[in-house]
Design a protein around this motif. Structure first.
Motif, PDB file in Angstrom:
ATOM      1  N   CYS A  94       0.863  -1.172   0.000  1.00  0.00           N
ATOM      2  CA  CYS A  94       0.000   0.000   0.000  1.00  0.00           C
ATOM      3  C   CYS A  94       0.910   1.235   0.000  1.00  0.00           C
ATOM      4  O   CYS A  94       1.974   1.220   0.616  1.00  0.00           O
ATOM      5  CB  CYS A  94      -0.864  -0.065   1.263  1.00  0.00           C
ATOM      6  N   ASP A  95       0.534   2.292  -0.732  1.00  0.00           N
ATOM      7  CA  ASP A  95       1.437   3.438  -0.872  1.00  0.00           C
ATOM      8  C   ASP A  95       1.478   4.320   0.373  1.00  0.00           C
ATOM      9  O   ASP A  95       2.550   4.749   0.797  1.00  0.00           O
ATOM     10  CB  ASP A  95       1.011   4.297  -2.072  1.00  0.00           C
ATOM     11  N   MET A  96       0.291   4.615   0.915  1.00  0.00           N
ATOM     12  CA  MET A  96       0.217   5.573   2.019  1.00  0.00           C
ATOM     13  C   MET A  96      -0.800   5.121   3.063  1.00  0.00           C
ATOM     14  O   MET A  96      -1.741   4.397   2.732  1.00  0.00           O
ATOM     15  CB  MET A  96      -0.201   6.950   1.486  1.00  0.00           C
ATOM     16  N   VAL A  97      -0.584   5.563   4.285  1.00  0.00           N
ATOM     17  CA  VAL A  97      -1.506   5.235   5.365  1.00  0.00           C
ATOM     18  C   VAL A  97      -1.821   6.471   6.199  1.00  0.00           C
ATOM     19  O   VAL A  97      -1.025   7.408   6.281  1.00  0.00           O
ATOM     20  CB  VAL A  97      -0.942   4.131   6.295  1.00  0.00           C
ATOM     21  N   GLN A  98      -2.988   6.393   6.822  1.00  0.00           N
ATOM     22  CA  GLN A  98      -3.484   7.500   7.626  1.00  0.00           C
ATOM     23  C   GLN A  98      -4.336   6.878   8.722  1.00  0.00           C
ATOM     24  O   GLN A  98      -5.094   5.951   8.448  1.00  0.00           O
ATOM     25  CB  GLN A  98      -4.338   8.372   6.696  1.00  0.00           C
ATOM     26  N   GLY A  99      -4.187   7.317   9.940  1.00  0.00           N
ATOM     27  CA  GLY A  99      -5.034   6.755  10.996  1.00  0.00           C
ATOM     28  C   GLY A  99      -4.506   7.098  12.373  1.00  0.00           C
ATOM     29  O   GLY A  99      -3.379   7.577  12.519  1.00  0.00           O
ATOM     30  N   PHE A 100      -5.335   6.817  13.371  1.00  0.00           N
ATOM     31  CA  PHE A 100      -4.998   7.178  14.745  1.00  0.00           C
ATOM     32  C   PHE A 100      -3.711   6.514  15.220  1.00  0.00           C
ATOM     33  O   PHE A 100      -3.019   7.029  16.078  1.00  0.00           O
ATOM     34  CB  PHE A 100      -6.154   6.833  15.691  1.00  0.00           C
ATOM     35  N   LEU A 101      -3.381   5.337  14.671  1.00  0.00           N
ATOM     36  CA  LEU A 101      -2.127   4.673  15.060  1.00  0.00           C
ATOM     37  C   LEU A 101      -0.935   5.598  14.793  1.00  0.00           C
ATOM     38  O   LEU A 101      -0.017   5.680  15.606  1.00  0.00           O
ATOM     39  CB  LEU A 101      -1.943   3.370  14.273  1.00  0.00           C
ATOM     40  N   LEU A 102      -0.966   6.257  13.658  1.00  0.00           N
ATOM     41  CA  LEU A 102       0.145   7.129  13.272  1.00  0.00           C
ATOM     42  C   LEU A 102      -0.014   8.520  13.852  1.00  0.00           C
ATOM     43  O   LEU A 102       0.902   9.063  14.435  1.00  0.00           O
ATOM     44  CB  LEU A 102       0.253   7.148  11.753  1.00  0.00           C
ATOM     45  N   SER A 103      -1.182   9.074  13.689  1.00  0.00           N
ATOM     46  CA  SER A 103      -1.487  10.360  14.306  1.00  0.00           C
ATOM     47  C   SER A 103      -2.954  10.706  14.149  1.00  0.00           C
ATOM     48  O   SER A 103      -3.559  10.449  13.110  1.00  0.00           O
ATOM     49  CB  SER A 103      -0.647  11.474  13.664  1.00  0.00           C
TER      50      SER A 103
END
Ligand code: C2E
Ligand code: CA
Ligand code: CA
Ligand code: CA
Length: 279
Positions: A252-261
């Motif tokens: 997967c190219d990119m991630v977004q979510g509470f785990l990261l911020s």
């Protein structure tokens, strides 16, 4: 004693009246918040998995009401859409977010992008593209660093010229992202009919990705499809290290979510970028 039918109807009517009143005061307050340009923007970092670094942010509208406290976008965005205020709201968020992103890029010598949500209703306005171009010119952000997030409701809206607006935006270098992918009725057919630059896999597919075979295969297929169609894939709503591990495995190219911020206020982003620079 059991309430009589008539009493029940009266209670119901009273609730309705209270609801309408509530909505009207909220609307008045939203209008004055826009008049004073005091709607706020938070920024959720988007991480690129290739280099494990922040590649940009999603701009999310925030309303701190003086009496009610924080009002959720899930409440005030639909209200703005129903009343036409979304055009002005969208313009203000775009302006603040692009100006902010440009300032960070100058200060930290980065080329971070900003993703801005655009409602289907905004496409009813024939000046949408002009507004975007004007705003970019005012704030100085390169079109190549702006991403517009739309949902399939835009493509379903039937507004004239949607395809032209998207194609013209793309020809200026603005990326188009299909948001909430997988939640609609015919997501796959939209991929065939419109050349998106980015597809954002909805949280509902990401949650539990690590523990359910079918879910994992679904996400794997979407990332494979994205690669073969030359679209980048973002997974949103990543909350666990196990989900993240699978997403890496699927390239997967990119991630977004509470785990990261979580979404951050501008000052917190500033500190994040400063600390990044030091390390
Ligand atoms: P969206 O565009 O799908 O934005 C992602 C939402 O998921 C945001 O909620 C974000 O805070 C939340 N989120 C991010 N990571 C996680 C996670 O790991 N777990 C969970 N549970 N949630 C996560 P938010 O900020 O409340 O916004 C809700 C929706 O309101 C947005 O959904 C978008 O549709 C709309 N919205 C927000 N700002 C704007 C705006 O400026 N313009 C327009 N048109 N819509 C906006
Ligand atoms: Ca979004
Ligand atoms: Ca989304
Ligand atoms: Ca959503």
């Amino acid at each position: 004693a059991k309430q009589s039918g008539k009493d029940r109807i009266q209670v119901f009517t009273a609730d309705l009246v209270a609801g309408v009143k509530n909505r009207n005061t909220l609307l008045t307050d939203l209008r004055s918040t826009l008049d004073s340009q005091s709607l706020d923007v938070h920024y959720q970092p988007i991480y690129g998995l290739r280099n494990d670094s922040v590649v940009g942010f999603e701009a999310l509208a925030r309303w701190q009401h003086p009496v009610r406290g924080a009002v959720s976008p899930d409440e005030f965005i639909p209200l703005a859409e129903e009343t036409g205020l979304i055009n002005e709201l969208g313009r203000q968020i775009l302006k603040k977010a692009t100006a902010q992103c440009h300032a960070w890029n100058l200060q930290f010598e980065t080329a971070l992008s900003v993703s801005v949500n655009v409602s289907a209703h905004q496409f009813a306005n024939s000046d949408l593209l002009k507004m975007i171009v004007t705003t970019l010119a005012e704030t100085g952000l390169s079109p190549a660093l702006l991403k517009l997030e739309i949902t399939e409701s835009v493509l379903l809206s039937g507004y004239e010229g949607v395809a032209d607006v998207l194609a013209n935006a793309r020809s200026l270098g603005i990326a188009i992202c299909l948001d909430d992918f997988g939640t609609g009725y015919s997501s796959l057919s939209y991929l065939l009919n419109f050349p998106f630059d980015i597809v954002k896999i909805d949280k509902s597919f990401v949650t539990g990705l690590d523990s359910e075979y079918a879910r994992a295969e679904m996400v794997r297929s979407i990332t494979d499809l994205g690669r073969s169609l030359d679209m980048q894939i973002v997974a949103e709503g990543v909350e666990t290290v196990h989900e993240l591990a699978r997403l890496r495995e699927f390239n997967c190219d990119m991630v977004q979510g509470f785990l990261l911020s979580k979404p951050l206020d501008a000052q917190s982003v500033h500190m994040l970028l400063r600390d990044n620079e030091l390390s």
